[in-house]
Scaffold this active site. Structure first.
Site, PDB file in Angstrom:
ATOM      1  N   ASP A  31      42.031  40.249 -10.591  1.00  0.00           N
ATOM      2  CA  ASP A  31      40.833  39.497 -10.959  1.00  0.00           C
ATOM      3  C   ASP A  31      40.917  39.115 -12.438  1.00  0.00           C
ATOM      4  O   ASP A  31      41.299  39.934 -13.283  1.00  0.00           O
ATOM      5  CB  ASP A  31      39.568  40.311 -10.679  1.00  0.00           C
ATOM      6  CG  ASP A  31      38.334  39.431 -10.635  1.00  0.00           C
ATOM      7  OD1 ASP A  31      37.772  39.240  -9.550  1.00  0.00           O
ATOM      8  OD2 ASP A  31      37.942  38.918 -11.719  1.00  0.00           O
ATOM      9  N   GLN A  94      28.235  36.205  -4.818  1.00  0.00           N
ATOM     10  CA  GLN A  94      29.419  35.469  -4.361  1.00  0.00           C
ATOM     11  C   GLN A  94      29.473  34.109  -5.053  1.00  0.00           C
ATOM     12  O   GLN A  94      28.481  33.369  -5.073  1.00  0.00           O
ATOM     13  CB  GLN A  94      29.391  35.277  -2.833  1.00  0.00           C
ATOM     14  CG  GLN A  94      30.692  34.662  -2.309  1.00  0.00           C
ATOM     15  CD  GLN A  94      30.741  34.551  -0.787  1.00  0.00           C
ATOM     16  OE1 GLN A  94      29.773  34.846  -0.087  1.00  0.00           O
ATOM     17  NE2 GLN A  94      31.882  34.111  -0.276  1.00  0.00           N
ATOM     18  N   VAL A  96      32.810  32.337  -4.970  1.00  0.00           N
ATOM     19  CA  VAL A  96      33.923  31.615  -4.331  1.00  0.00           C
ATOM     20  C   VAL A  96      33.766  31.789  -2.819  1.00  0.00           C
ATOM     21  O   VAL A  96      33.786  32.933  -2.324  1.00  0.00           O
ATOM     22  CB  VAL A  96      35.293  32.154  -4.791  1.00  0.00           C
ATOM     23  CG1 VAL A  96      36.420  31.386  -4.106  1.00  0.00           C
ATOM     24  CG2 VAL A  96      35.426  32.067  -6.310  1.00  0.00           C
ATOM     25  N   HIS A 100      37.058  36.904   0.297  1.00  0.00           N
ATOM     26  CA  HIS A 100      37.961  37.737  -0.495  1.00  0.00           C
ATOM     27  C   HIS A 100      37.331  39.108  -0.657  1.00  0.00           C
ATOM     28  O   HIS A 100      36.109  39.237  -0.705  1.00  0.00           O
ATOM     29  CB  HIS A 100      38.221  37.114  -1.874  1.00  0.00           C
ATOM     30  CG  HIS A 100      36.969  36.795  -2.618  1.00  0.00           C
ATOM     31  ND1 HIS A 100      36.214  35.681  -2.326  1.00  0.00           N
ATOM     32  CD2 HIS A 100      36.322  37.452  -3.606  1.00  0.00           C
ATOM     33  CE1 HIS A 100      35.141  35.665  -3.115  1.00  0.00           C
ATOM     34  NE2 HIS A 100      35.177  36.731  -3.897  1.00  0.00           N
ATOM     35  N   HIS A 102      37.111  42.443  -3.136  1.00  0.00           N
ATOM     36  CA  HIS A 102      37.387  43.052  -4.437  1.00  0.00           C
ATOM     37  C   HIS A 102      37.867  44.478  -4.179  1.00  0.00           C
ATOM     38  O   HIS A 102      37.184  45.250  -3.498  1.00  0.00           O
ATOM     39  CB  HIS A 102      36.116  43.127  -5.287  1.00  0.00           C
ATOM     40  CG  HIS A 102      35.530  41.800  -5.637  1.00  0.00           C
ATOM     41  ND1 HIS A 102      35.692  41.219  -6.873  1.00  0.00           N
ATOM     42  CD2 HIS A 102      34.786  40.935  -4.920  1.00  0.00           C
ATOM     43  CE1 HIS A 102      35.054  40.049  -6.901  1.00  0.00           C
ATOM     44  NE2 HIS A 102      34.485  39.859  -5.731  1.00  0.00           N
TER      45      HIS A 102
END
Ligand code: AMP
Length: 113
Positions: A31, A94, A96, A100, A102
């Site tokens: 990240d 959120q 994006v 995904h 993390h």
């Protein structure tokens, strides 16, 4: 057609980022704004699913592949323990809308949810 997501652009090499691991259908990067000593993102190569709810309904095997890669990375990058977070919706942070996970690790003992 909507614009490719930032993660698709990274996967395609249009935005520089090191792909630190990949499986057949999933890849991982660091990240850019880490929130823990270890903060990785595990991302399906396909942008078909906007969030984990869509992914779980549409392709549970792909979700399982993400969890497997997160586990492998946690073993490599920290002590094997990790927190797996899927922000789901803008009010949950959120930003994006290409699903995904993390993967957070290291020094999390004192954090509360
Ligand atoms: P979320 O807010 O849950 O949608 O997570 C998006 C994450 O992508 C954030 O933690 C960002 O710091 C991260 N991010 C955005 N752009 C990049 C980039 N170019 N490389 C790595 N991580 C990024």
């Amino acid at each position: 057609m909507s614009e490719p997501s930032i993660f698709t652009r990274i996967l395609d090499g249009d935005i520089p980022s090191e792909i630190i691991a990949e499986t057949e259908n999933v890849f991982a990067i660091r990240d850019i704004a880490p929130q823990a000593p270890v903060h990785l993102l595990v991302i399906p190569k396909s942008a078909d699913y906007r969030n984990v709810v869509e992914l779980a309904a549409g392709d549970p095997a792909l979700l399982a592949e993400m969890v497997g890669l997160a586990n492998t990375l946690a073993a490599e990058h920290t002590d094997g323990d990790f927190r797996l977070i899927f922000n789901t919706g803008p009010n949950a942070g959120q930003t994006v809308f290409h699903v995904h996970a993390h993967v957070l690790g290291g020094g999390l003992e004192e954090h509360t949810l």
